[in-house]
Design a protein around this motif. Sequence first.
Motif, PDB file in Angstrom:
ATOM      1  N   GLY A   5     -21.838 -45.949 -38.978  1.00 16.34           N
ATOM      2  CA  GLY A   5     -21.275 -46.549 -39.714  1.00 16.34           C
ATOM      3  C   GLY A   5     -22.229 -46.626 -40.684  1.00 16.34           C
ATOM      4  N   LEU A   6     -23.393 -46.096 -40.779  1.00 13.91           N
ATOM      5  CA  LEU A   6     -24.421 -45.815 -41.429  1.00 13.91           C
ATOM      6  C   LEU A   6     -24.440 -44.468 -42.204  1.00 13.91           C
ATOM      7  CD1 LEU A   6     -27.477 -47.307 -39.467  1.00 13.91           C
ATOM      8  CD2 LEU A   6     -26.174 -48.587 -40.890  1.00 13.91           C
ATOM      9  N   SER A   7     -25.395 -44.889 -43.850  1.00 14.83           N
ATOM     10  CA  SER A   7     -25.196 -43.938 -44.086  1.00 14.83           C
ATOM     11  C   SER A   7     -26.813 -43.173 -43.593  1.00 14.83           C
ATOM     12  CB  SER A   7     -25.463 -43.861 -45.800  1.00 14.83           C
ATOM     13  OG  SER A   7     -26.257 -45.155 -45.959  1.00 14.83           O
ATOM     14  N   ARG A   8     -27.614 -41.694 -44.360  1.00 17.34           N
ATOM     15  CA  ARG A   8     -28.884 -41.886 -44.576  1.00 17.34           C
ATOM     16  C   ARG A   8     -29.735 -42.867 -44.939  1.00 17.34           C
ATOM     17  NH1 ARG A   8     -32.345 -40.422 -40.998  1.00 17.34           N
ATOM     18  NH2 ARG A   8     -30.003 -38.170 -40.677  1.00 17.34           N
ATOM     19  N   SER A   9     -28.785 -43.197 -46.853  1.00 22.35           N
ATOM     20  CA  SER A   9     -29.934 -44.060 -46.808  1.00 22.35           C
ATOM     21  C   SER A   9     -29.535 -45.120 -46.836  1.00 22.35           C
ATOM     22  CB  SER A   9     -29.366 -44.035 -48.718  1.00 22.35           C
ATOM     23  OG  SER A   9     -28.016 -44.291 -48.604  1.00 22.35           O
ATOM     24  N   ASP A  10     -28.573 -45.672 -45.808  1.00 23.20           N
ATOM     25  CA  ASP A  10     -28.813 -47.153 -45.263  1.00 23.20           C
ATOM     26  C   ASP A  10     -30.032 -46.914 -44.144  1.00 23.20           C
ATOM     27  OD1 ASP A  10     -26.816 -48.116 -46.709  1.00 23.20           O
ATOM     28  OD2 ASP A  10     -25.128 -47.284 -45.051  1.00 23.20           O
ATOM     29  N   ALA A  11     -30.126 -46.009 -43.153  1.00 27.69           N
ATOM     30  CA  ALA A  11     -30.982 -45.888 -42.256  1.00 27.69           C
ATOM     31  C   ALA A  11     -32.053 -45.571 -42.828  1.00 27.69           C
ATOM     32  CB  ALA A  11     -31.013 -44.600 -41.708  1.00 27.69           C
ATOM     33  N   ARG A  12     -33.108 -45.654 -43.757  1.00 29.24           N
ATOM     34  CA  ARG A  12     -33.773 -45.330 -44.208  1.00 29.24           C
ATOM     35  C   ARG A  12     -34.773 -46.186 -45.151  1.00 29.24           C
ATOM     36  NH1 ARG A  12     -37.923 -43.413 -43.214  1.00 29.24           N
ATOM     37  NH2 ARG A  12     -36.672 -41.556 -42.963  1.00 29.24           N
ATOM     38  N   ARG A  13     -33.523 -47.324 -45.824  1.00 25.22           N
ATOM     39  CA  ARG A  13     -33.794 -48.538 -46.521  1.00 25.22           C
ATOM     40  C   ARG A  13     -34.151 -49.112 -45.402  1.00 25.22           C
ATOM     41  NH1 ARG A  13     -30.380 -48.874 -49.627  1.00 25.22           N
ATOM     42  NH2 ARG A  13     -28.574 -48.997 -48.429  1.00 25.22           N
ATOM     43  N   GLU A  14     -33.916 -49.493 -43.863  1.00 24.45           N
ATOM     44  CA  GLU A  14     -34.115 -49.928 -42.568  1.00 24.45           C
ATOM     45  C   GLU A  14     -35.181 -49.345 -42.055  1.00 24.45           C
ATOM     46  OE1 GLU A  14     -33.589 -53.098 -40.250  1.00 24.45           O
ATOM     47  OE2 GLU A  14     -32.544 -52.810 -41.573  1.00 24.45           O
ATOM     48  N   ARG A  50     -37.912 -46.806 -36.174  1.00 25.86           N
ATOM     49  CA  ARG A  50     -38.380 -45.038 -35.453  1.00 25.86           C
ATOM     50  C   ARG A  50     -37.158 -44.126 -35.711  1.00 25.86           C
ATOM     51  NH1 ARG A  50     -41.442 -47.120 -39.358  1.00 25.86           N
ATOM     52  NH2 ARG A  50     -39.730 -46.156 -40.073  1.00 25.86           N
ATOM     53  N   SER A  51     -36.580 -44.569 -34.305  1.00 26.87           N
ATOM     54  CA  SER A  51     -35.240 -44.161 -33.582  1.00 26.87           C
ATOM     55  C   SER A  51     -34.241 -44.303 -34.681  1.00 26.87           C
ATOM     56  CB  SER A  51     -35.012 -44.516 -32.417  1.00 26.87           C
ATOM     57  OG  SER A  51     -36.046 -44.796 -31.522  1.00 26.87           O
ATOM     58  N   LEU A  52     -34.140 -44.908 -35.355  1.00 26.07           N
ATOM     59  CA  LEU A  52     -32.238 -45.423 -36.470  1.00 26.07           C
ATOM     60  C   LEU A  52     -32.960 -43.939 -37.311  1.00 26.07           C
ATOM     61  CD1 LEU A  52     -29.388 -46.606 -37.469  1.00 26.07           C
ATOM     62  CD2 LEU A  52     -31.340 -48.112 -38.400  1.00 26.07           C
ATOM     63  N   ALA A  53     -34.271 -43.599 -37.703  1.00 29.96           N
ATOM     64  CA  ALA A  53     -34.707 -42.910 -38.764  1.00 29.96           C
ATOM     65  C   ALA A  53     -34.184 -41.676 -38.414  1.00 29.96           C
ATOM     66  CB  ALA A  53     -35.589 -42.903 -39.181  1.00 29.96           C
ATOM     67  N   ALA A  54     -35.106 -41.640 -36.728  1.00 31.58           N
ATOM     68  CA  ALA A  54     -34.661 -39.828 -36.758  1.00 31.58           C
ATOM     69  C   ALA A  54     -33.487 -39.593 -36.431  1.00 31.58           C
ATOM     70  CB  ALA A  54     -35.725 -40.064 -35.481  1.00 31.58           C
ATOM     71  N   LEU A  55     -31.927 -40.164 -36.170  1.00 30.07           N
ATOM     72  CA  LEU A  55     -30.817 -40.132 -36.126  1.00 30.07           C
ATOM     73  C   LEU A  55     -30.813 -38.943 -36.837  1.00 30.07           C
ATOM     74  CD1 LEU A  55     -29.363 -43.005 -34.942  1.00 30.07           C
ATOM     75  CD2 LEU A  55     -29.298 -41.248 -33.655  1.00 30.07           C
ATOM     76  N   ASP A  56     -29.385 -38.274 -36.418  1.00 31.77           N
ATOM     77  CA  ASP A  56     -28.904 -37.260 -37.755  1.00 31.77           C
ATOM     78  C   ASP A  56     -28.016 -37.477 -38.149  1.00 31.77           C
ATOM     79  OD1 ASP A  56     -26.773 -36.783 -36.437  1.00 31.77           O
ATOM     80  OD2 ASP A  56     -27.633 -35.034 -34.984  1.00 31.77           O
ATOM     81  N   ASP A  57     -27.352 -36.734 -39.226  1.00 30.77           N
ATOM     82  CA  ASP A  57     -26.235 -37.886 -40.220  1.00 30.77           C
ATOM     83  C   ASP A  57     -24.820 -38.172 -39.203  1.00 30.77           C
ATOM     84  OD1 ASP A  57     -28.292 -37.726 -42.149  1.00 30.77           O
ATOM     85  OD2 ASP A  57     -26.905 -36.089 -43.569  1.00 30.77           O
ATOM     86  N   HIS A  58     -24.535 -36.810 -38.938  1.00 36.31           N
ATOM     87  CA  HIS A  58     -24.125 -36.894 -37.690  1.00 36.31           C
ATOM     88  C   HIS A  58     -23.257 -38.449 -36.428  1.00 36.31           C
ATOM     89  CE1 HIS A  58     -21.279 -36.557 -34.163  1.00 36.31           C
ATOM     90  NE2 HIS A  58     -20.216 -35.822 -34.519  1.00 36.31           N
TER      91      HIS A  58
END
Length: 64
Positions: A47-56, A33-41
């Motif tokens: 070293g993660l993309s938004r899609s990487d974070a969403r997938r996790e 949940r914390s990872l999903a809440a991070l902004d793109d910056h």
Amino acid sequence: MSLGHAGTDGAQGFVKRVLGEALGMIERHRQRRSLAALDDHLLRDVGLSRSDARREADKAFWQE
């Protein structure tokens, strides 16, 4: 060591393992949940993309 004592140690070990697994699942869920809440910056910084974070973040809490 008596058989009764060994059974108690086994039960305590089992409870500790189950509790450890449950706490691990809760921690994974919290981190996702914390990872999903991070902004793109910030995601780029780690070293993660938004899609990487969403997938996790979309993984079930019991999945490692």
